[in-house]
Enzyme design. Structure first.
Site, PDB file in Angstrom:
ATOM      1  N   CYS A 119       0.795  -1.228   0.000  1.00 46.01           N
ATOM      2  CA  CYS A 119       0.000   0.000   0.000  1.00 46.01           C
ATOM      3  C   CYS A 119       0.828   1.278   0.000  1.00 46.01           C
ATOM      4  CB  CYS A 119      -1.011  -0.034   1.138  1.00 46.01           C
ATOM      5  SG  CYS A 119      -2.327  -1.241   0.824  1.00 46.01           S
ATOM      6  N   ASP A 120       0.102   2.392   0.105  1.00 47.59           N
ATOM      7  CA  ASP A 120       0.563   3.707  -0.317  1.00 47.59           C
ATOM      8  C   ASP A 120       1.961   4.134   0.143  1.00 47.59           C
ATOM      9  OD1 ASP A 120      -2.185   3.437  -0.738  1.00 47.59           O
ATOM     10  OD2 ASP A 120      -2.492   5.579  -0.730  1.00 47.59           O
ATOM     11  N   LYS A 121       2.201   4.176   1.443  1.00 48.52           N
ATOM     12  CA  LYS A 121       3.474   4.692   1.931  1.00 48.52           C
ATOM     13  C   LYS A 121       4.475   3.576   2.180  1.00 48.52           C
ATOM     14  CE  LYS A 121       0.980   8.211   1.788  1.00 48.52           C
ATOM     15  NZ  LYS A 121      -0.172   7.395   1.374  1.00 48.52           N
ATOM     16  N   CYS A 191      -6.392  -1.454  -3.254  1.00 55.23           N
ATOM     17  CA  CYS A 191      -7.709  -1.011  -3.732  1.00 55.23           C
ATOM     18  C   CYS A 191      -7.767  -0.930  -5.254  1.00 55.23           C
ATOM     19  CB  CYS A 191      -8.071   0.324  -3.107  1.00 55.23           C
ATOM     20  SG  CYS A 191      -8.395   0.199  -1.332  1.00 55.23           S
ATOM     21  N   GLU A 442      -4.576  13.609   2.971  1.00 58.66           N
ATOM     22  CA  GLU A 442      -5.212  13.497   1.652  1.00 58.66           C
ATOM     23  C   GLU A 442      -6.592  14.147   1.690  1.00 58.66           C
ATOM     24  OE1 GLU A 442      -3.350   9.355  -0.147  1.00 58.66           O
ATOM     25  OE2 GLU A 442      -5.366   9.361   0.686  1.00 58.66           O
ATOM     26  N   SER A 468      -5.407  11.590  -2.897  1.00 60.13           N
ATOM     27  CA  SER A 468      -5.296  10.166  -3.156  1.00 60.13           C
ATOM     28  C   SER A 468      -5.347   9.930  -4.658  1.00 60.13           C
ATOM     29  CB  SER A 468      -6.466   9.437  -2.480  1.00 60.13           C
ATOM     30  OG  SER A 468      -6.622   8.146  -3.007  1.00 60.13           O
TER      31      SER A 468
END
Length: 553
Positions: A119-121, A191, A442, A468
């Site tokens: 995921c993101d980070k 996602c 975000e 995001s």
């Protein structure tokens, strides 16, 4: 081998005894010790399945002649952190993850490592840790989630975000919303859209730090487990050949990532993470480089939320390798760049081909002749700002409007849902930058609210926070200098005129400089609304501006 300092010699009997206490054999201690960094948790679907992938990685390491030793790192879910104090933490967690990996690797003298992420980070943090430590390393992502299905239509997380506004407008019932929320995210994986998670996982493959197919193979497929096992085997080859992250994360790799980013219109957060990764690898990456590549790379792929396709469609259409080959044929990729396969990109993509020209368009049928991201500068953002241009309707490429000013995302969301924002206006959300948030929240909830309330094609949102990958619409973020540093965004007053031109890369506050100077004299910084001894206060003290990648200086 590095690990010999704890496994070899009479003086290391006490060290070896600690391994004996866990049941390790002498044969295992004599093999290279490979760290398997597992970001599994039971909090987020992107990481919920990573124990299964980790097991496959460890099997591969053993097949390759190494001894895998697993340890965990934290992983924050941006989705669950949205629209409350929790969103102060995801970006701030990036630096914490890097430091924790450094501590574990150096404290235990590992020879190599496999970094398991999704995921993101977490993905950029693991790349930064790999560059900082510079021992043979390979990244394994958990893969994208499959699309959901509602009323016979494929759906994703972004559809759910925007549906909340439809309910408030009376165009959708609460019962329908509840039905949608149960099916929009059908299972494990990052996602199901081109958010930061899938953007960074794909770019990790493009930069050569993961095996071909790792960025797009669905989370729930058997191929994903096979890739994980192969990665475990391959890290042992990297160790034997002494191929290290800084051999791979070169200027060419970073430029390949920017090129690919423009072609897919990746998350605007990539303009935070790529400079930070470059910095960790000993290079400097200015925001101007993104515009340089945007001018010569067309937008060829549109996934949710900017388009109608899903990560699974991109994978089926030929995946990252097919698009890299198409870009390479136009001379836009450094095909001699080294990768974790032990060979270069040219060799990796030689058999790739586009299987669906509707998903991966040709240059002759591109969405736009320029890339999907745009860096803006001007009197409102002297240090730069970023917009995911590929997700903006053309009618909003050039816009001028009255500023509606809010000192937090929460205030802005309340105003949007209370129908007090009018067509043509520009919502300004400030004190949400790396220092001012702190943590640079975000604004996906705010932008989704604008879409849901029918304002996505007529109202822009400008912030020193970020967005995001689930965001679409005229959303301009990362405004630097941020409000907490006394940047121009801190001096905007209700009713001021803001203008921007996404084609020319201009973001201006149309207020005379002498008036801004007088406002600055009276300006008082906003206090941080976090506990005295919070990690966030330490973060705010050390973090740089968004224009430098929000790194620790």
């Amino acid at each position: 081998m590095r690990s010999h300092v704890i496994t070899q010699g009479m003086e290391r009997a006490t060290h070896r005894e600690l391994f004996h206490a866990m049941g390790l054999l002498e044969e295992e201690m004599n093999q290279p010790l490979v760290a398997v960094v597992n970001s599994f948790n039971e909090v987020m679907p992107g990481h919920f399945h990573l124990n299964t992938i980790t097991k496959a990685v460890k099997e591969g390491v053993r097949m390759g002649g190494g001894t895998p030793l697993e340890f965990p790192v934290i992983a924050v879910c941006d989705g669950l952190a949205q629209a409350h104090i929790g969103m102060l933490y995801p970006l701030a967690s990036r630096e914490h993850i890097i430091d924790s990996i450094e501590i574990m690797i150096n404290a235990h003298a590992f020879d190599a490592m496999v970094l398991i992420t999704n995921c993101d980070k977490i993905t950029p943090a693991m790349l930064m840790a790999a560059a900082r430590l510079n021992i043979p390393s390979i990244v394994v992502s958990g893969g994208p989630m499959l699309s959901g299905c509602w009323n016979g239509k494929k759906v994703s997380l972004t559809d759910l975000y925007e549906s909340i506004g439809l309910v408030k407008r009376g165009e959708m019932t609460e019962e329908e919303l509840y039905e949608l929320e149960k099916v929009a995210l059908p299972g494990a994986g990052a996602c199901n859209l081109l958010g930061t998670a899938n953007s960074m996982n794909i770019l990790t493959e493009v930069m050569g730090m993961s095996l071909p197919g790792t960025g797009t193979t669905p989370a729930v497929s058997g191929k994903r487990l096979a890739l994980a096992k192969r990665a475990g085997i391959q890290v042992m080859e990297l160790l034997k050949k002494d191929i290290k992250p800084k051999d791979i994360l070169t200027q060419k790799a970073i430029e390949n990532a920017i090129t690919f980013d423009m072609a897919i219109g990746g998350s605007s957060n990539t303009t935070l993470h790529l400079p930070a990764i470059a910095n960790a690898a000993g290079m400097e990456l200015s925001l101007e480089k993104f515009n340089e590549y945007a001018e010569k790379v067309p937008h060829l792929v549109k996934m949710k939320p900017a388009g109608d396709h899903f990560p699974e469609d991109f994978d089926r259409a030929g995946s990252a390798s097919a698009l890299m080959k198409e870009l390479a044929e136009k001379g836009l990729m450094h095909t001699d760049a080294l990768t974790v396969t032990g060979t270069n990109i040219e060799e990796n993509i030689k058999n790739a081909k586009v299987l669906d020209n509707d998903v991966i368009r040709s240059f002759d049928n591109c969405y736009t002749n320029t890339g999907g991201l745009k860096i803006l500068k001007g009197t409102l953002a002297p240090g730069g700002a970023v917009c995911k241009k590929g997700g903006v309707v053309k009618e909003m490429y050039v816009h001028k409007g009255l500023a509606r000013v809010f000192n937090s995302e929460d205030e802005a969301i309340s105003a949007i849902y209370s129908e007090s924002i009018n067509s043509g206006e520009i919502v300004v959300v400030r004190y949400e930058g790396p220092k001012g948030g702190p943590g640079m929240r975000e604004m996906v909830t705010a932008t989704a609210a604008l879409i849901g309330m029918g304002l996505g094609g007529s109202v822009a949102l400008v912030t020193d926070g970020r967005f995001s990958g689930a965001t679409k619409g005229a959303a301009i973020g990362h405004v630097s200098p941020e409000a907490a540093e006394g940047g121009p965004i801190a001096l905007i007053e209700e009713g001021d005129i803001i203008s921007f031109d996404l084609e020319k890369g201009i973001l201006d506050l149309e207020v005379p400089q002498d008036i801004l100077d007088k406002r600055l004299e009276k300006w008082v910084p906003k206090d941080l609304d976090v506990p005295q001894y919070s990690y966030l206060r330490r973060y705010a003290k050390h973090v740089s501006s968004a224009s430098k990648g929000a790194i620790f200086e």
